[in-house]
Design an enzyme around this catalytic site. Structure first.
Site, short mmCIF file in Angstrom:
data_model
loop_
_atom_site.label_atom_id
_atom_site.label_comp_id
_atom_site.label_asym_id
_atom_site.label_seq_id
_atom_site.Cartn_x
_atom_site.Cartn_y
_atom_site.Cartn_z
N LYS A 104 -0.16 15.13 -10.36
CA LYS A 104 0.71 14.59 -11.41
C LYS A 104 1.84 15.57 -11.75
CE LYS A 104 -0.54 10.42 -12.50
NZ LYS A 104 0.42 9.29 -12.32
N TYR A 158 -6.06 16.03 -9.64
CA TYR A 158 -5.24 15.06 -10.37
C TYR A 158 -4.11 15.76 -11.11
CZ TYR A 158 -4.02 11.39 -13.72
OH TYR A 158 -3.35 10.47 -14.48
N ASP A 180 0.86 -1.17 0.00
CA ASP A 180 0.00 0.00 0.00
C ASP A 180 0.90 1.23 0.00
OD1 ASP A 180 -1.75 2.06 0.43
OD2 ASP A 180 -2.62 1.24 2.28
N SER A 215 1.72 11.95 -16.67
CA SER A 215 0.52 12.33 -17.41
C SER A 215 0.82 13.50 -18.31
CB SER A 215 -0.60 12.71 -16.44
OG SER A 215 -1.70 13.27 -17.13
#
Length: 300
Positions: free
Chosen positions: A162, A158, A65, A144
């Protein structure tokens, strides 16, 4: 090609699972890591083991994790004990959120950074002493195109996470080069089909703020953004190409691996902007007399 021991984080689905399978089929020993291997992901562990046996490849699973220091340490320790070494880490674990930036709580932003940025940091802190000690290794960061390409609305948490991950990867690249550890940043575009990225995206906690946007001047903008992204994507866009490109990077000889690889069928402009940014970075390193940090040193 030399057989490598590879960890792929966040490999229960999407790019991670595709990449783990592709690397195993290429002849490597691969650990597909995920959370709750004895809980909700237990079926995925069984499926992965059955697939590996049927394919005759060396694909294993590992509990890890990325949001837990202890789990990251234990996961890396398990791999080192099980395989005897670790050569490559594919930082793939990540999560997406969709909605107006204002409607996300600070805690939700923290969660995005925890998964997409701090998760990689936890794994690095657990694994890098081993890679540095061996004098050779590879970090592949699955970033990304949103960090520098087109940025449609309602993906702020997000995009921000990123961008932070990309900045972290860039800094690590020169701080690890003299240890013999290489860096490649994969830059996928917005694949709206073939992964669970958009389907499993999180939503803002403050639904009242969301309602204000949906009832106000931004009514319909969210749907238009999603439809627009999907419309930009060519019909033959294949997210498995990201996995194939990672295999190509891993199989490239030491010292010849690319710093960035773009896999963006929609061509949102990230490749153009990254080319300029990376060139300016190289020029700065030359100007301050640290050009030798831009290439990995052979230590093994």
């Amino acid at each position: 090609m030399s057989k490598q021991v590879i960890l792929v984080t966040g490999a229960s689905s999407g790019f991670g699972l595709m990449t783990a399978k592709a690397l195993a089929q290429a002849g490597h020993t691969v650990y597909a890591s995920m959370r709750e291997t004895q809980g909700r992901n237990a079926p995925r562990v069984s499926e992965t083991a059955a697939w590996a046996k049927a394919q005759g490849v060396d694909l294993r699973t590992a509990e890890l994790d990325v949001q837990s220091d202890a789990s990251a340490e234990a996961g890396i320790a398990f791999i080192l004990e099980d395989a005897g070494r670790l050569d490559t880490i594919v930082h793939n674990a990540g999560h997406m959120m969709f909605g107006p930036a204002e409607a996300f709580t600070p805690e939700q932003y923290i969660q995005q950074y925890d998964v997409n940025v701090l998760g990689a940091q936890r794994v690095n802190r657990a694994a890098l002493p081993h890679l540095r000690g061996r004098g050779q290794g590879l970090l592949v960061w699955v970033g990304s195109s949103s960090t520098r390409g087109g940025t449609p609305p309602f993906l702020a948490p997000y995009f921000a996470a990123k961008a932070a991950m990309d900045a972290l990867a860039v800094s690590y690249s020169t701080e690890l080069a003299l240890w013999g550890v290489e860096t490649t940043i994969m830059v996928p575009g917005a694949f709206t089909k073939g992964t669970n990225h958009f389907a499993h995206s999180g939503s803002p906690s403050d639904t009242a703020r969301v309602a204000e946007y949906e009832a106000g001047p931004y009514a319909g903008i969210a749907d238009q953004a999603l439809k627009g992204l999907a419309g930009l994507e060519p019909a033959d866009a294949d997210p498995a190409e990201v996995a194939r490109q990672i295999v190509r990077v891993v199989d490239t000889p030491f010292g010849r691996r690319p710093f960035r690889v773009h896999v963006d069928p929609s061509q949102d402009g990230a490749e153009v902007v990254n080319a300029v940014a990376d060139r300016m970075r190289r020029e700065m390193y030359r100007n301050i007399g640290l050009e030798h940090l831009l290439s990995p040193a052979e230590r093994a």
